[in-house]
Structures are given as structure tokens and as C-alpha cells.
Enzyme design. Structure first.
Site, short mmCIF file in Angstrom:
data_model
loop_
_atom_site.label_atom_id
_atom_site.label_comp_id
_atom_site.label_asym_id
_atom_site.label_seq_id
_atom_site.Cartn_x
_atom_site.Cartn_y
_atom_site.Cartn_z
N GLU A 152 3.04 3.47 8.18
CA GLU A 152 2.14 2.43 7.68
C GLU A 152 1.25 1.84 8.77
OE1 GLU A 152 4.75 1.06 3.81
OE2 GLU A 152 5.07 -0.06 5.66
N VAL A 153 0.49 2.70 9.40
CA VAL A 153 -0.42 2.26 10.48
C VAL A 153 -1.71 1.79 9.81
CG1 VAL A 153 -1.46 2.86 12.69
CG2 VAL A 153 0.66 3.98 11.99
#
Length: 480
Positions: A152-153
Site C-alpha cells: 500500500e505505497v
């Protein structure tokens, strides 16, 4: 339909310490239980509970003391004495909220409003990550495996330096992600050549095989594919794992969930929901080709969705769910035999913690049982319609509406009736909250009890408290 039991490979339990970190004594009791339930290792996400030192000392928790070096070492020694491997999880790209929230490190964010994502272009950022890793590895003697996060960048590619980098022909956000992770993985291999590197897979799900093959990650990392849903899509998940394998990454992991994945504010888990998730994972494992070398499964148990979100289900209330998920993996389904094993192992009458009931049994088989029972009772009280929607009952709506309140116009007799009922509910809540707090501070820091009560209890009690005060003032004005 029954699936084959979980194939060979490790069964890891995820310890998420960024919320409600257990006191050391309770942590040891949990490890003892995990060992008895057939767990092979711990995936430990310390976040700010790790005793970072030197220039990283600012990363330590402030709400409660971080674990000391001695406590981290004793936890590992105890786990190893019970046959459990310890694998630290250190975020190195996304979900770095606990790092990038600190003012001296703001400049290392990809974009200012996104506290979780590291700017991949700053050498200071890579140095920071490597120093975090160095301190963690140094405090884990004999460490063989490390999880570098990288899920989840958010907002990657939105920073000014990223936009400049992406302006060059042929460059994409996928390449940007892979370049940073590859740089970190290569640095780890240079520092610790023997280290197995695990990472979350989600940022690679949309990438083609050729992109993955050309990234330099092949042979460096083992992707861990996570899916916590009860209706996990088996065909899609199998296809993803086969894609990674075809790209040269045949050593792969699964990640399921026994708590902390229903909603961001869930208080009590549904065992069946998490059992369903594991039954779907069993179908995935059974459908994989022999080329996929499944290393194991991490059974995650999130205490928060991220560092800045509220607390969700805590460990004590989710132990029946964990035991049920492990038995599901062992039996290939949650059969009557599996249910019986769970009931026997924890000395409980129901695998659903809400139906478990109050018992006089001691806590030797189920550490935290008393707090689990109290949590369920308080949660039931908080969610009862009579209390949660008290301002919607007939007497309040009929005789103490906003119109009445504004004009301080009230039938004293009915006002006293409303006041009496609200006071009864408040007293019941206060007594239950006091019991929960007393038990919770035995297992968790005082700050956890305070936070949990403010999040789950105060929003329900505050309106009742205001109403009793307002009605009391109105009655006093109208009765001589």
C-alpha cells in the site's frame, strides 16, 4: 467441501504491536499458547515498540514505553524455547506513518499530506531504512528471515522528484516501485547475504511477467500474497501466484487473517468470517502447480489498520478465532472434529467469542479469557438499541425534543422518568467499563485501556451523560 490440509510450510502468527502492545508477561503467555496450537513462528511488526536508539530514538512510542532491549531478547529466547521462529517485519516504503509523522523526517515523505509513503529518490530515506533494519537485525541474534513490508505505497509517483523521474521515456510508477524495493533488497543481501527477504505482494499484482523479470527482484525476495476476505477469489489468487512463479519468484507465501480485517473499528471478531477466509486459502493451496514452492502462511492479526487509525479487535478477544483458523488449516475444513479441538484447547463452549458465555474456568488454557468475556458483555451493552438510540425512544422524542430543550419546556414527571432510565443505563455502563479497565491494564498498557474506552465507550456514554444533565437542569427549574 473438504480440501487437503495445509501443505508443508510454516504457519506464522502475526503480532501487530503498533496498537495495544501486550505487557511482556502476557506476551509470553500468548507465545506459550501459540506453541500449543501448532504455530511455527511469529511475524513481529514492532513499529514504534522497538527500542530504536541513537538518531532513531525519536521513533520510539510516547503513549507507553517501547519494549526494552532485554524484553525483545527475552521474547525471542522464550519463543525459541517453544520451537517458534521470530521474523521481524519492518516497513521500508509504505505504511511508514510511525516514522514520517515526526517533524525532522517530514522532508522524506513522497508528498506532504501522505504520512505513510517514503520518497524513493532521497538517499537519506534509504539510509534511514537501512539503519532501522540494522538495529532490528542486530537485536535478533541468528536471524535468518526479514519481512520488508512494501504494501500500500499510496501516492507513489505524485511527488515532484517522482514526476521528474517519470518524465523520462519508458519509466512508470511500477518501475519506480521496483527500483526502490530492489535497492533495499540488494543492500540487505550485501549486509546479510544469508537473509531471506519477504515482502507484501499487492503493489506487484498488476505487473506483467516481463516487468517483474527485468526488475532485479527475482532471486532476492519472496512475495507474500495477502487476502483476508471470506469470499477470496480462488481462481484469481491462484493465477497471481502462478504469475509470480512464472516470473522466476517460485518461493511464495500466503497471508490470511484471524482478526483486524472486518472494519477499521470492529471490536469483537466473527470466527466464522475468518474460518471462511482460511477455507478459501486451502482451496488455493490445493489448486497450485507443483512449480510453486509455498513457504507457508502468515495468519495476520491487525490491532490497527495503520499507525494513525483507531484500535480494532485486540488479541485477547480473538484467540478463539485464531485457534479455529489453525484447526481449519490442519483439518482441511472447519469440521466437527476441528470445532471440538478448539473447544478443548481453550476450554470454551463456543468458537464464537460472543456466544462463549461466562465461566469460572481459570485462564491457563485461554490467557485473557476474563477480559474477553468482559469485552463481549460491554460491547453487547454498547450496541444495544435501547442505549445506542436512547435519544430516539418515544419519551425523549415526544417530550424532550430539541424544540423542548431549547425552550426548557418539559413535563417534570416524564422528565424524571427519562432521567431515571438514562441514569440506570449510565450506571450499568460505568460498572462494566470499570471492570474492563481493571482487567485490561493487567494485559496491556494503561494508555491502551484509555484509548480503547475513549474510542468505543465515550461516544455512547457522552450523549447519555449530557441528557441526564440537561433533563436534571430542566426538572429543577420546573419543580419548586
Amino acid at each position: 467441501m473438504k480440501s487437503p490440509p495445509w501443505p508443508k510450510g510454516k504457519k506464522l502468527v502475526h503480532l501487530d504491536l503498533k496498537g495495544a502492545p501486550p505487557r511482556v508477561e502476557y506476551l509470553h503467555k500468548l507465545i506459550e499458547l501459540f506453541s500449543q496450537l501448532g504455530v511455527d513462528g511469529l511475524l513481529v511488526e514492532y513499529e514504534d515498540m522497538f527500542p530504536y536508539d541513537g538518531e532513531l530514538k525519536l521513533l520510539q512510542a510516547t503513549a507507553q514505553p517501547s519494549y526494552s532491549r532485554e524484553e525483545v531478547l527475552s521474547m525471542q529466547e522464550f519463543a525459541k524455547s517453544k520451537g517458534l521462529e521470530v521474523i521481524p517485519l519492518v516497513q521500508t516504503f509504505g505504511h511508514m506513518e510511525f516514522v514520517l509523522k515526526h517533524r525532522p523526517l517530514w522532508s522524506l515523505r513522497e508528498v506532504a499530506p501522505c504520512v505513510g509513503t517514503l520518497n524513493p529518490h532521497r538517499e537519506d530515506g534509504v539510509r534511514l531504512v537501512m539503519e532501522m533494519l540494522r538495529q532490528v537485525v542486530e537485536l535478533h541474534p541468528g536471524l535468518n528471515a526479514l519481512h520488508i513490508g512494501a504494501d500500500e505505497v499510496y501516492m507513489l509517483g505524485e511527488g515532484e522528484e517522482s514526476k521528474l523521474w517519470l518524465a523520462s521515456p519508458g519509466r512508470t510508477v511500477e518501475h519506480l516501485f521496483l527500483s526502490h524495493v530492489t535497492k533495499v533488497a540488494q543492500a540487505i543481501k550485501e549486509a546479510w547475504p544469508h537473509m531471506t527477504i519477504i515482502m507484501w505482494d499487492d503493489m506487484m499484482r498488476g505487473m506483467g511477467q516481463d516487468t517483474l523479470k527485468a526488475s532485479g527482484l527475482v532471486g532476492l525476495v519472496q512475495p507474500m500474497l495477502w487476502d483476508y476476505t471470506p469470499n477470496l477469489d480462488v481462481d484469481t489468487t491462484v493465477s497471481l501466484l502462478e504469475k509470480y512463479c512464472s516470473a522466476g519468484m517460485s518461493d511464495l507465501w500466503a497471508a490470511s487473517s484471524f482478526k483486524g480485517s472486518t472494519s477499521v473499528y470492529t471490536c469483537v471478531p466473527s470466527t466464522q468470517r475468518h474460518v471462511d477466509n482460511h477455507e478459501q486459502w486451502l482451496k488455493v493451496a490445493a489448486a497450485l502447480s507443483v512449480a510453486v514452492n509455498l513457504q507457508g502462511i502468515a495468519i495476520t492479526g491487525w490491532q490497527r489498520y495503520d499507525h494513525l487509525s483507531v484500535l480494532c479487535e485486540l488479541m485477547h478477544v480473538a484467540l478463539p478465532s485464531l485457534a479455529a483458523c489453525l484447526q481449519t488449516l490442519s483439518h482441511g475444513q472447519f469440521s466437527a472434529e476441528a470445532q471440538s479441538k478448539v473447544a478443548e484447547s481453550l476450554d470454551i463452549s463456543s468458537v464464537e467469542v460472543e456466544a462463549m458465555g461466562r465461566t469460572t474456568a481459570d485462564e491457563s488454557l485461554f490467557p485473557g479469557r476474563r477480559l474477553a468475556e468482559l469485552t463481549v458483555e460491554l460491547n453487547s451493552l454498547l450496541n444495544s438499541e435501547d442505549i445506542r438510540f436512547f435519544d430516539n425512544n418515544m419519551f425523549v422524542r415526544g417530550w424532550f425534543s430539541p424544540y423542548h430543550q431549547q425552550r426548557k419546556m418539559l413535563s417534570p414527571l416524564i422528565g424524571m422518568q427519562i432521567h431515571s432510565q438514562a441514569s440506570t443505563y449510565l450506571t450499568a455502563l460505568q460498572e462494566k467499563v470499570a471492570a474492563v479497565r481493571e482487567e485490561m491494564v493487567r494485559l496491556y498498557p494503561e494508555s491502551t485501556a484509555q484509548e480503547w474506552i475513549e474510542q468505543h465507550v465515550s461516544p455512547v456514554m457522552a450523549p447519555l451523560q449530557r441528557m441526564t444533565e440537561d433533563i436534571g437542569a430542566c426538572v429543577n427549574e420546573m419543580v419548586p
